[in-house]
Write an enzyme that holds these catalytic residues in place. Structure first.
Site, PDB file in Angstrom:
ATOM      1  N   ASP A  66       1.393   1.954   8.507  1.00  0.00           N
ATOM      2  CA  ASP A  66       2.283   0.990   7.863  1.00  0.00           C
ATOM      3  C   ASP A  66       1.775   0.564   6.484  1.00  0.00           C
ATOM      4  O   ASP A  66       2.428  -0.221   5.798  1.00  0.00           O
ATOM      5  CB  ASP A  66       2.502  -0.241   8.760  1.00  0.00           C
ATOM      6  CG  ASP A  66       1.214  -0.952   9.143  1.00  0.00           C
ATOM      7  OD1 ASP A  66       0.192  -0.269   9.318  1.00  0.00           O
ATOM      8  OD2 ASP A  66       1.238  -2.189   9.286  1.00  0.00           O
ATOM      9  N   HIS A  67       0.636   1.132   6.075  1.00  0.00           N
ATOM     10  CA  HIS A  67       0.099   0.842   4.745  1.00  0.00           C
ATOM     11  C   HIS A  67       0.027   2.082   3.854  1.00  0.00           C
ATOM     12  O   HIS A  67      -0.221   1.951   2.653  1.00  0.00           O
ATOM     13  CB  HIS A  67      -1.289   0.220   4.860  1.00  0.00           C
ATOM     14  CG  HIS A  67      -1.280  -1.126   5.514  1.00  0.00           C
ATOM     15  ND1 HIS A  67      -1.408  -2.303   4.817  1.00  0.00           N
ATOM     16  CD2 HIS A  67      -1.124  -1.483   6.815  1.00  0.00           C
ATOM     17  CE1 HIS A  67      -1.353  -3.325   5.654  1.00  0.00           C
ATOM     18  NE2 HIS A  67      -1.174  -2.848   6.876  1.00  0.00           N
ATOM     19  N   HIS A 268       2.690  -9.887   6.227  1.00  0.00           N
ATOM     20  CA  HIS A 268       2.333  -8.990   7.328  1.00  0.00           C
ATOM     21  C   HIS A 268       2.648  -9.636   8.680  1.00  0.00           C
ATOM     22  O   HIS A 268       1.832  -9.700   9.590  1.00  0.00           O
ATOM     23  CB  HIS A 268       0.845  -8.629   7.241  1.00  0.00           C
ATOM     24  CG  HIS A 268       0.464  -7.394   7.996  1.00  0.00           C
ATOM     25  ND1 HIS A 268       0.000  -7.436   9.288  1.00  0.00           N
ATOM     26  CD2 HIS A 268       0.456  -6.089   7.638  1.00  0.00           C
ATOM     27  CE1 HIS A 268      -0.281  -6.223   9.702  1.00  0.00           C
ATOM     28  NE2 HIS A 268      -0.007  -5.371   8.712  1.00  0.00           N
TER      29      HIS A 268
END
EC number: 3.1.26.11
Length: 320
Positions: A66-67, A268
């Site tokens: 997800d990064h 986040h």
């Protein structure tokens, strides 16, 4: 210095939040520095005021999908657009091999040079305006937080006052502008700071994700103007935070408080706090503000400009 949040969800995107990415816009040099690049980041850029062609540096915190899952596509698009001269990418061990594998198996050719820097704690980039440093965070995989420090700018030189004092133009002006002390032909001693407006203090930004509360984050965020810190879980879900080595909203607030940060942006967020659930993101904000009042919730496409600060007024120099 402007911050634009391009993705504020953790793990997976939601209808209103994409996964992690933050753009730091530097209008004075027509550059954008990107922090993390989750899936669909380039689509988020198209929906924002951030210009793809201005991205010059990318800082990756860790190797979770997800990064980083948007990184290869973004780099390929930059090449197809043909308006990027070079890209510097900073990140943990394994990032270079990941990009090499993506490029090899997709048979992607980049039309511009890409340099991948494997970071270690300390200063990782410096130029005449900025210093970027990183420190290790505490997560399930190797993760780094980043700090951007703008250097102080000298104040404006008061030419009219210099003329009124009978200071001859030329090299002496340059010395005085740099804050140096000069002695005139008649014996008078002039200090540069007496003829310059207060310096503009450099602004500071810290970006900490993914991590549980750790001293590394506190150290990185010391006295920053803005701390961007993950808040994956609410305080009541702290057990999950400890199991997965993520932060709660209260942990993020404790980092900001211990570091004497000026402002905290939470990001986040777990999708479990989406609207309609018993516990929602606004509850995380309440928890954090109970510890650190200047806390805000980040949301996709939120833009915030870091304010400038001046040193105390300079000493005035009388004429006559």
């Amino acid at each position: 210095m402007q911050i634009t949040f391009l993705g504020t969800s953790s793990g997976v995107p939601t209808r209103s939040r994409n996964v992690s990415s933050v753009a730091l816009r530097l209008p004075q040099r027509a550059e954008v520095w990107l922090f993390d690049c989750g899936e669909a980041t380039q689509h988020q850029i198209l929906r924002s005021d951030v210009r793809l062609s201005q991205i010059r540096r990318i800082f990756i915190t860790h190797m979770h999908g997800d990064h980083i899952f948007g990184l290869m596509g973004l780099l390929a698009s930059c090449g197809l657009a043909g308006n990027v001269s070079r890209m510097d990418i900073y990140g943990p061990p394994g990032l270079n091999k990941y990009l090499e594998a993506c490029q090899r198996y997709s048979q992607t050719h980049f039309s511009y040079p890409i340099r991948v820097h494997t970071v270690q704690p300390g200063v990782i980039y410096e130029d005449e305006e900025f210093t970027v440093s990183c420190t290790a965070l505490h997560h399930r995989v190797t993760a780094f937080g980043y700090r951007v420090s703008e250097k102080d700018r000298p104040g404006r030189f008061d030419v009219q006052q210099a003329v009124a004092l009978g200071i001859p133009s030329g090299p002496l002006y340059g010395q005085l502008k740099r804050g140096e002390q000069v002695t005139l032909a008649d014996g008078r001693v002039i200090h540069g700071q007496q003829l310059c407006a207060p310096p503009e203090l450099g602004r500071k930004l810290a970006y900490c994700t993914d991590t549980i509360y750790c001293e590394g984050a506190v150290e990185l965020a010391q006295d920053v103007d803005v701390l961007i810190h993950e808040a994956t879980f609410a305080h009541q879900d702290a057990d999950m935070a400890y199991q997965r080595l993520h932060s709660t909203s209260t942990m993020a607030a404790q980092v900001a408080l211990a570091a004497a940060a000026k402002r905290l942006f939470l990001t986040h967020f777990s999708p479990r706090y989406a609207p309609g659930n018993d516990l929602q993101i606004d509850n995380l904000l309440e928890e954090a503000r109970a510890i650190f009042a200047p806390t805000e919730l980040a949301y996709d496409f939120l833009t915030y400009e870091l304010p400038r600060h001046l040193e105390p007024e300079r000493q005035t120099l009388s004429v006559g």
